[in-house]
Design an enzyme around this catalytic site. Structure first.
Site, PDB file in Angstrom:
ATOM      1  N   HIS A  41       0.820  -1.212   0.000  1.00 34.08           N
ATOM      2  CA  HIS A  41       0.000   0.000   0.000  1.00 34.08           C
ATOM      3  C   HIS A  41       0.855   1.264   0.000  1.00 34.08           C
ATOM      4  O   HIS A  41       0.353   2.345  -0.278  1.00 34.08           O
ATOM      5  CB  HIS A  41      -0.929   0.019   1.213  1.00 34.08           C
ATOM      6  CG  HIS A  41      -1.912  -1.102   1.227  1.00 34.08           C
ATOM      7  ND1 HIS A  41      -2.818  -1.308   0.224  1.00 34.08           N
ATOM      8  CD2 HIS A  41      -2.116  -2.113   2.125  1.00 34.08           C
ATOM      9  CE1 HIS A  41      -3.557  -2.387   0.490  1.00 34.08           C
ATOM     10  NE2 HIS A  41      -3.137  -2.891   1.638  1.00 34.08           N
ATOM     11  N   ARG A  66       7.490  -5.425   2.958  1.00 33.60           N
ATOM     12  CA  ARG A  66       6.191  -6.029   2.663  1.00 33.60           C
ATOM     13  C   ARG A  66       5.989  -5.970   1.154  1.00 33.60           C
ATOM     14  O   ARG A  66       5.960  -4.889   0.562  1.00 33.60           O
ATOM     15  CB  ARG A  66       5.035  -5.323   3.360  1.00 33.60           C
ATOM     16  CG  ARG A  66       3.698  -5.977   2.893  1.00 33.60           C
ATOM     17  CD  ARG A  66       2.514  -5.647   3.748  1.00 33.60           C
ATOM     18  NE  ARG A  66       2.031  -4.296   3.566  1.00 33.60           N
ATOM     19  CZ  ARG A  66       0.888  -3.850   4.106  1.00 33.60           C
ATOM     20  NH1 ARG A  66       0.151  -4.653   4.876  1.00 33.60           N
ATOM     21  NH2 ARG A  66       0.508  -2.610   3.907  1.00 33.60           N
ATOM     22  N   GLU A 146      -5.010 -12.038   7.621  1.00 31.83           N
ATOM     23  CA  GLU A 146      -5.843 -10.835   7.636  1.00 31.83           C
ATOM     24  C   GLU A 146      -7.200 -11.056   6.976  1.00 31.83           C
ATOM     25  O   GLU A 146      -7.851 -10.088   6.547  1.00 31.83           O
ATOM     26  CB  GLU A 146      -5.100  -9.637   7.013  1.00 31.83           C
ATOM     27  CG  GLU A 146      -4.435  -9.885   5.680  1.00 31.83           C
ATOM     28  CD  GLU A 146      -3.648  -8.668   5.170  1.00 31.83           C
ATOM     29  OE1 GLU A 146      -3.731  -7.581   5.739  1.00 31.83           O
ATOM     30  OE2 GLU A 146      -2.946  -8.842   4.163  1.00 31.83           O
ATOM     31  N   ASP A 172      -7.581  -5.160   7.576  1.00 34.72           N
ATOM     32  CA  ASP A 172      -8.257  -6.086   6.662  1.00 34.72           C
ATOM     33  C   ASP A 172      -9.079  -7.107   7.435  1.00 34.72           C
ATOM     34  O   ASP A 172     -10.200  -7.438   7.033  1.00 34.72           O
ATOM     35  CB  ASP A 172      -7.234  -6.800   5.764  1.00 34.72           C
ATOM     36  CG  ASP A 172      -6.944  -5.992   4.510  1.00 34.72           C
ATOM     37  OD1 ASP A 172      -7.906  -5.602   3.826  1.00 34.72           O
ATOM     38  OD2 ASP A 172      -5.761  -5.739   4.223  1.00 34.72           O
TER      39      ASP A 172
HETATM   40  C1  3PY Z   1      -3.896  -4.446   7.818  1.00 34.62           C
HETATM   41  O1  3PY Z   1      -4.121  -4.057   8.974  1.00 34.62           O
HETATM   42  O2  3PY Z   1      -4.737  -4.988   7.083  1.00 34.62           O
HETATM   43  C2  3PY Z   1      -2.571  -4.245   7.262  1.00 34.62           C
HETATM   44  O3  3PY Z   1      -2.288  -4.777   6.213  1.00 34.62           O
HETATM   45  C3  3PY Z   1      -1.615  -3.360   7.979  1.00 34.62           C
HETATM   46  O4  3PY Z   1      -0.945  -2.542   7.075  1.00 34.62           O
HETATM   47 MG    MG Z   2      -3.874  -5.546   5.104  1.00 33.67          MG
END
Ligand code: 3PY
Ligand code: MG
Length: 261
Positions: A41, A66, A146, A172
Site C-alpha cells: 500500500h 512487505r 488478515e 483487513d
Molecule cells: C492491515 O491491517 O490490514 C494491514 O495490512 C496493515 O498494514
Molecule cells: Mg492488510
C-alpha cells in the site's frame, strides 16, 4: 533479526510508506529496532527498496519488506537486496503459504534462486557456501493473516516448513470480521481471534507479529505474545509530532529534542 526474535526479544518496526531513501535513513536513526518498506500500500518500488534496504542495513537496524499481494518474485528479489524478513499480504491458504515459502527459501525447503550478491556485500559476508548454509534460518518469511479464510486455515499455514511466522493485519481482518461493514483495527469482537492467532503461532514454535495502528495498543499485543510490532505509518509519526510541536508552541510545553537542534 531472526536470532533476536527467536531469543524472545520484542522488536518495534517503523513502517515506511513514502519511498524516500533519506526518510528511510532517518527512520533508521530513531529508536526503532527495524524499518519495514511497504510495497503493498506504500509507494515503494524495486528501486526504492534497493536504496532503502542499503540505508537501513548501514544503520545496523533490521530490514523488512512487505511485498505486494502474490508477488513472490519480489520475495526473493528483496531477500537478494538484503532484507532480513519478508511480510507477504493476504496469505489465505496452505497453497498461498507454500508458494511464498518456496520463493523465500533455498532447497530443500524451497526453490529460491541463487544470487544474493547485494545482500552479501551490504553485510560484508564472504563465501557463498556459508551464506547458503545460514540464509534459510536467518531470513524470515512472515505470512499475513488478515482474512477469515486465513484464520480458518491457520493450522495448515503454520504447518508449512519455510513459513517462519505470521503477521496480523487487523484492518483487513476487521473488514472480513464485519462482512465488509467497517474497518476498525481495534474492533473488540476480533481481539479473541487475534490472541488465538498469537498463541497458536507460538505453540507451533513460530514467530508472531502485528500491525498496531495506535501505539497504545502495543502493550496488549505484546502480552498476547506478538514480538514484531509495527507502530502505525511514518506519516502518522510526522502528523503526531507536528500536533505536539504546534501544541507546545501555543502552550509552552517542553519537548525533549534529544539533542536535535
Ligand atoms: C492491515 O491491517 O490490514 C494491514 O495490512 C496493515 O498494514
Ligand atoms: Mg492488510
Amino acid at each position: 533479526m531472526a536470532n533476536l526474535l527467536r531469543s524472545g526479544d520484542t522488536l518495534l518496526t517503523a513502517w515506511s510508506s513514502l519511498p524516500s531513501a533519506d526518510l528511510v535513513d532517518h527512520l533508521a536513526t530513531t529508536g526503532f529496532d527495524a524499518v519495514t518498506l511497504d510495497m503493498q500500500h506504500g509507494g515503494h518500488d524495486e528501486r526504492s527498496v534497493w536504496d532503502g534496504l542499503s540505508a537501513i542495513i548501514n544503520r545496523q537496524k533490521c530490514a523488512v519488506v512487505r511485498i505486494p499481494v502474490g508477488r513472490n518474485d519480489m520475495t526473493s528479489r528483496a531477500l537478494d537486496m538484503g532484507a532480513d524478513a519478508i511480510i507477504a499480504p493476504m496469505i489465505n491458504s496452505e497453497e498461498d503459504a507454500r508458494a511464498f515459502a518456496d520463493a523465500a527459501k533455498y532447497p530443500p525447503l524451497g526453490s529460491r534462486s541463487w544470487g544474493a550478491t547485494r545482500a552479501q556485500s551490504l553485510r560484508g559476508l564472504e563465501g557463498g557456501n556459508k551464506f547458503l548454509a545460514s540464509a534459510n534460518n536467518e531470513t524470515l518469511a512472515l505470512a499475513m493473516i488478515e482474512t477469515r479464510e486465513a484464520v480458518t486455515a491457520l493450522d495448515d499455514i503454520l504447518a508449512v516448513d519455510g513459513i517462519d511466522g505470521v503477521f496480523v493485519g487487523p484492518s483487513d481482518l476487521s473488514i472480513g470480521w464485519t462482512n465488509g461493514d467497517r474497518v476498525d483495527p481495534t474492533l473488540d469482537d476480533m481481539m479473541k481471534a487475534i490472541a488465538m492467532i498469537a498463541s497458536k503461532t507460538r505453540d507451533a514454535g513460530k514467530l508472531a507479529g502485528i500491525f498496531s495502528m495506535n501505539p497504545s495498543d502495543a502493550p496488549r499485543f505484546t502480552q498476547m505474545g506478538f514480538q514484531l510490532i509495527a507502530l502505525g505509518f511514518e506519516t502518522s509519526l510526522i502528523s503526531a509530532g507536528a500536533q505536539r510541536f504546534i501544541k507546545a508552541a501555543k502552550d509552552g510545553d517542553q519537548i525533549d529534542l534529544d539533542g536535535g537542534y
